[in-house]
Scaffold this motif. Structure first.
Motif, PDB file in Angstrom:
ATOM      1  N   ASN A 111      -7.703  -7.077   2.893  1.00 53.89           N
ATOM      2  CA  ASN A 111      -7.976  -7.548   4.251  1.00 53.89           C
ATOM      3  C   ASN A 111      -7.227  -6.707   5.282  1.00 53.89           C
ATOM      4  O   ASN A 111      -7.757  -6.369   6.340  1.00 53.89           O
ATOM      5  CB  ASN A 111      -7.571  -9.015   4.395  1.00 53.89           C
ATOM      6  N   VAL A 112      -5.954  -6.390   4.989  1.00 52.19           N
ATOM      7  CA  VAL A 112      -5.153  -5.583   5.917  1.00 52.19           C
ATOM      8  C   VAL A 112      -5.789  -4.213   6.115  1.00 52.19           C
ATOM      9  O   VAL A 112      -5.979  -3.744   7.252  1.00 52.19           O
ATOM     10  CB  VAL A 112      -3.703  -5.435   5.406  1.00 52.19           C
ATOM     11  N   ILE A 113      -6.130  -3.558   5.002  1.00 51.10           N
ATOM     12  CA  ILE A 113      -6.712  -2.211   5.069  1.00 51.10           C
ATOM     13  C   ILE A 113      -8.055  -2.241   5.794  1.00 51.10           C
ATOM     14  O   ILE A 113      -8.390  -1.330   6.559  1.00 51.10           O
ATOM     15  CB  ILE A 113      -6.851  -1.631   3.651  1.00 51.10           C
ATOM     16  N   GLU A 114      -8.804  -3.303   5.559  1.00 50.86           N
ATOM     17  CA  GLU A 114     -10.109  -3.463   6.197  1.00 50.86           C
ATOM     18  C   GLU A 114      -9.992  -3.514   7.719  1.00 50.86           C
ATOM     19  O   GLU A 114     -10.896  -3.088   8.445  1.00 50.86           O
ATOM     20  CB  GLU A 114     -10.741  -4.769   5.681  1.00 50.86           C
ATOM     21  N   GLY A 115      -8.865  -4.019   8.222  1.00 49.37           N
ATOM     22  CA  GLY A 115      -8.689  -4.140   9.665  1.00 49.37           C
ATOM     23  C   GLY A 115      -8.040  -2.934  10.315  1.00 49.37           C
ATOM     24  O   GLY A 115      -7.840  -2.932  11.532  1.00 49.37           O
ATOM     25  N   LEU A 116      -7.697  -1.895   9.507  1.00 52.02           N
ATOM     26  CA  LEU A 116      -7.026  -0.719  10.063  1.00 52.02           C
ATOM     27  C   LEU A 116      -8.040   0.307  10.557  1.00 52.02           C
ATOM     28  O   LEU A 116      -9.138   0.431   9.994  1.00 52.02           O
ATOM     29  CB  LEU A 116      -6.126  -0.079   9.004  1.00 52.02           C
ATOM     30  N   PRO A 117      -7.691   1.098  11.553  1.00 53.85           N
ATOM     31  CA  PRO A 117      -8.610   2.102  12.082  1.00 53.85           C
ATOM     32  C   PRO A 117      -8.497   3.457  11.392  1.00 53.85           C
ATOM     33  O   PRO A 117      -8.961   4.459  11.907  1.00 53.85           O
ATOM     34  CB  PRO A 117      -8.168   2.208  13.546  1.00 53.85           C
ATOM     35  N   PHE A 118      -7.840   3.495  10.234  1.00 55.29           N
ATOM     36  CA  PHE A 118      -7.682   4.759   9.524  1.00 55.29           C
ATOM     37  C   PHE A 118      -7.720   4.491   8.019  1.00 55.29           C
ATOM     38  O   PHE A 118      -7.591   3.363   7.548  1.00 55.29           O
ATOM     39  CB  PHE A 118      -6.374   5.453   9.911  1.00 55.29           C
ATOM     40  N   GLU A 119      -7.918   5.568   7.262  1.00 54.23           N
ATOM     41  CA  GLU A 119      -8.074   5.467   5.809  1.00 54.23           C
ATOM     42  C   GLU A 119      -6.703   5.393   5.140  1.00 54.23           C
ATOM     43  O   GLU A 119      -5.783   6.125   5.489  1.00 54.23           O
ATOM     44  CB  GLU A 119      -8.852   6.676   5.297  1.00 54.23           C
ATOM     45  N   VAL A 120      -6.591   4.496   4.149  1.00 54.96           N
ATOM     46  CA  VAL A 120      -5.326   4.267   3.451  1.00 54.96           C
ATOM     47  C   VAL A 120      -5.565   4.356   1.952  1.00 54.96           C
ATOM     48  O   VAL A 120      -6.632   3.958   1.444  1.00 54.96           O
ATOM     49  CB  VAL A 120      -4.763   2.869   3.812  1.00 54.96           C
ATOM     50  N   ASP A 121      -4.572   4.869   1.224  1.00 57.01           N
ATOM     51  CA  ASP A 121      -4.658   4.933  -0.236  1.00 57.01           C
ATOM     52  C   ASP A 121      -4.824   3.524  -0.814  1.00 57.01           C
ATOM     53  O   ASP A 121      -4.047   2.615  -0.503  1.00 57.01           O
ATOM     54  CB  ASP A 121      -3.379   5.581  -0.783  1.00 57.01           C
TER      55      ASP A 121
END
Length: 722
Positions: free
Chosen positions: A590-600
């Motif tokens: 959920n956290v990664i889904e709400g970020l404006p950039f790509e995360v590992d």
């Protein structure tokens, strides 16, 4: 005038009062001391619920403690000053050989094979189960632990504190096994009320003013087991209601079997004429000696001679009553018009106090109302008033529901709530509304309520959230080359994390692990750090722009270059969360889904290991990361998902800008968006087109003239002077 923190009811002279008011104890925040650990569980927990400043101590209460501190300080001073120590040892007849071998508070490298080390007043720490256990011993000579106790003779005779002494000494040895090498504790008792005459007549009485007593310490293993069990109890009961915390035992209260004492001469209570094991025998004996029971005493008060009896109020007591009346009227004036009943009760408290104080004086057969009568009356009236206020403002049903769910360990259904809660009544719509209101109340009061469905049945579970303390960030680390073993559990200040992440060869986690072994089964629920790994998908400067206003630590990783930025972002969460592997993975998704950039994607695992790197790091100040919208099975998370579903036509960056734009910050957010596009390499027209396009998607967009007249002027300057 400063706010009074200590009273001086006995008017102790300033020359001594100053000494008593100074506290030399080295309080260490965020620790639990050995002394606190052995206190009764109920005392330890409830003491932390008393508001700071609610209990104002009196100077006289400090006399015993300050006397003890003075003794400790004097002993330490004598040993610490080498010149004084050498002279005293010579005066005591010790040989030069012995004196030369004694070293005070030595470092390990200062010790020689024939050294006689003496350690005093050293504080040490151990991390265990998220706690920082500390202890400060009095004296260790050649491996033997000693403690100095200034106390009453009663403590020596009864031995009521012997078990506490053993526990405290054992914890000191557990904390300092390399210093305390012997398993015997010697308590040096210094008696404050010793009488030479009693020492000659009573064989149980200590023979001298100062007496030693030895105690066998527990093994280090048994001590650690005791500490672990105690910490588990503290965790279990720390947030439970007062009535659920176990009561203190008789031993913890130093309470022996009750004794009824008969005094042939009540004026002289130095020694009872006869003792009795039960009340019946005591009363029977008292009556046989001509005593009268309670009913006779009350009957005497009902004598006609007491009709219209007058009791007088001395001027000091009267002034105190008037002060209380003014206080009540001042408090009553704070109530609004619709709280007239509460206001009336508050305004008349002083009158109830006067009548009650007079009743106390009458029962005591006193001709005047004393200060004690008045103070006891005020205390009872205040307690009565608080109880009345609670009756007048009953807890709302949805608040009760939220608190019930927060304390229930298992998931519950609507049928369970129907059965358990008398206030959970009405039709389905009413119940759903109560759950919604309970959820909303919970978000404001550190309680989250989670919903899930199984075969069409709704399950509810609540959880009380603990706010994150920035001095207590949860982590574990090791420098073992296998990257799997030796992880040490720590709670460290956020502003010191750079020391760990920039030290070569450190592997670290944002969870603690059982037995220091890293695997998913050993992960202990509980985290308050969000870790994001950026592997060349975004520049560090862009990340800082996007997370502007967010508290974070950025540090570059081993393969970072100026052309391809690789770095990690560590953000403190605003609450500590406790999740299993599945829930943590869903939360991080959920956290990664709400970020404006790509995360590992590896960030989603509780036991993901991160490696330090001696590269660039920098802190960014701001707010802690708000975890509430991302916790699975909560209404805020469902609302967030619904919003994302309605924004499928937007890319991640556009969605992030729109969702973080509100009244008063549209210009700032669009400028930040434009700056990110500059970092991404867009030219002026490309940036202008995209900013205007995003502005048109805002619910309350800016005028295009404002964009051209402010945002794009700033963009042109940045492009001209990169």
């Amino acid at each position: 005038m400063g706010k009074r923190k200590i009273t001086n009811r006995e008017n102790i002279p300033l020359s001594v009062a100053l000494f008593l008011a100074v506290d030399h104890y080295d309080y260490i925040p965020k620790t639990i001391s050995a002394t606190s650990l052995i206190r009764p569980l109920r005392q330890y927990i409830l003491a932390r619920r008393v508001p700071q400043g609610a209990d104002i101590p009196d100077l006289e209460d400090f006399i015993a403690a300050r006397f003890g501190t003075a003794v400790h300080d004097g002993i330490e001073k004598a040993w610490a000053d080498e010149k004084t120590r050498v002279q005293a040892l010579q005066d005591l007849g010790y040989s030069p050989n012995i004196i030369e071998r004694i070293v005070f508070n030595p470092k390990p490298e200062d010790l020689k094979p024939d050294s006689i080390p003496v350690y005093m007043e050293l504080r040490s720490f151990k991390e265990l189960m998220g706690f920082r256990v500390s202890g400060k011993f009095d004296f260790v000579g050649d491996g033997g632990l000693e403690d100095f106790k200034s106390t009453s003779v009663y403590t020596w005779i009864k031995g009521r504190k012997d078990e506490d002494y053993i526990l405290q000494g054992s914890i000191y040895r557990w904390l300092n096994p390399e210093i305390i090498t012997k398993d015997v504790l010697t308590i040096q008792f210094i008696f404050t009320d010793w009488q030479r005459g009693m020492s000659r007549s009573d064989p149980k009485y200590p023979a001298r003013r100062m007496m030693p007593r030895k105690y066998k310490l527990m093994s280090v293993e048994d001590t650690e087991a005791y500490v672990l069990n105690r910490l588990k109890q503290i965790l279990e009961y720390m947030d439970k209601p007062d009535e659920e915390i176990p009561e203190c035992t008789d031993d913890e209260l130093w309470r022996s079997e009750p004794v009824w004492k008969y005094y042939s001469n009540p004026a002289n209570k130095a020694r009872a004429t006869k003792n009795f094991a039960n009340e019946g025998e005591a009363i029977a004996f008292w009556q046989s000696k001509g005593g009268k029971d309670l009913s006779t005493q009350l009957g005497r008060l009902a004598d006609v001679a007491n009709v219209r009896k007058k009791v007088f109020i001395p001027e000091p007591v009267c002034l105190e009553l008037l002060r209380y009346r003014l206080l009540c009227e001042e408090r009553g004036a704070e109530y609004s018009e619709h709280e007239s009943v509460k206001k009336s009760e508050m305004d008349h408290r002083y009158f109830k106090t006067l009548k009650l104080a007079a009743a106390y004086a009458f029962v005591d057969e006193s001709a005047v109302i004393t200060q004690d009568h008045l103070e006891n009356a005020i205390k009872l009236v205040e307690e009565s008033g608080e109880a009345f206020a609670k009756l007048m403002t009953p807890e709302r049903p949805y608040v009760k529901l939220a608190k019930y769910l927060a304390t229930t360990k298992n998931e519950v259904t609507l049928a369970d709530l129907d059965e358990d809660l008398p206030y959970f009544r009405g039709g389905r719509n009413q119940k759903d509304e109560m759950i919604t209101m309970a959820t909303a109340w919970g978000y404001k009061n550190n309680v989250i309520i989670k919903k899930s469905f199984n075969d069409g049945i709704q399950f509810l579970r609540g959880e009380t959230l603990k706010k994150t303390d920035l001095a207590e960030m949860i982590l574990a680390y090791t420098q073992n080359q296998d990257m799997t073993t030796g992880y040490q559990a720590r709670r460290a200040p956020f502003d010191k994390l750079h020391q760990m992440v920039t030290t070569d060869g450190v592997h670290w986690l944002n969870h603690h692990v059982a037995s220091g072994y890293r695997n998913e089964e050993n992960a202990i629920p509980g985290f308050n750090l969000i870790v994001l790994d950026i592997d060349g998908t975004m520049q560090l400067s862009t990340a800082k722009l996007l997370l502007q206003g967010q508290k974070a630590l950025f540090y570059t990783t081993k393969r970072h270059t100026d052309q391809t930025n690789r770095f990690r972002i560590i953000m403190p969460a605003n609450y500590e969360l406790y999740m299993d592997a599945k829930e943590y993975k869903e939360f991080m998704t959920n956290v990664i889904e709400g970020l404006p950039f790509e995360v590992d994607e590896s960030c989603k695992h509780r036991c993901k290991k991160w490696l330090s790197n001696k590269g660039h790091f920098e802190y960014q100040d701001g707010e802690m990361f708000d975890v509430l919208p991302f916790i699975p099975k909560t209404s805020k998370n469902e609302d967030r998902k619904e919003l994302l579903g309605s924004q499928q036509q937007l890319d991640n960056l556009e969605r992030w800008v729109i969702n973080n734009t509100g009244d008063g910050n549209r210009n700032n957010m669009l400028l930040r968006y434009a700056t990110i596009l500059i970092d991404a390499g867009f030219d002026f027209e490309g940036i202008r087109t995209r900013v205007i396009d995003l502005n048109n998607k805002l619910p309350d967009k800016l005028d295009e003239a404002e964009i051209n007249g402010s945002i794009m002027i700033t963009v042109s300057k940045k492009l001209a002077h990169p």
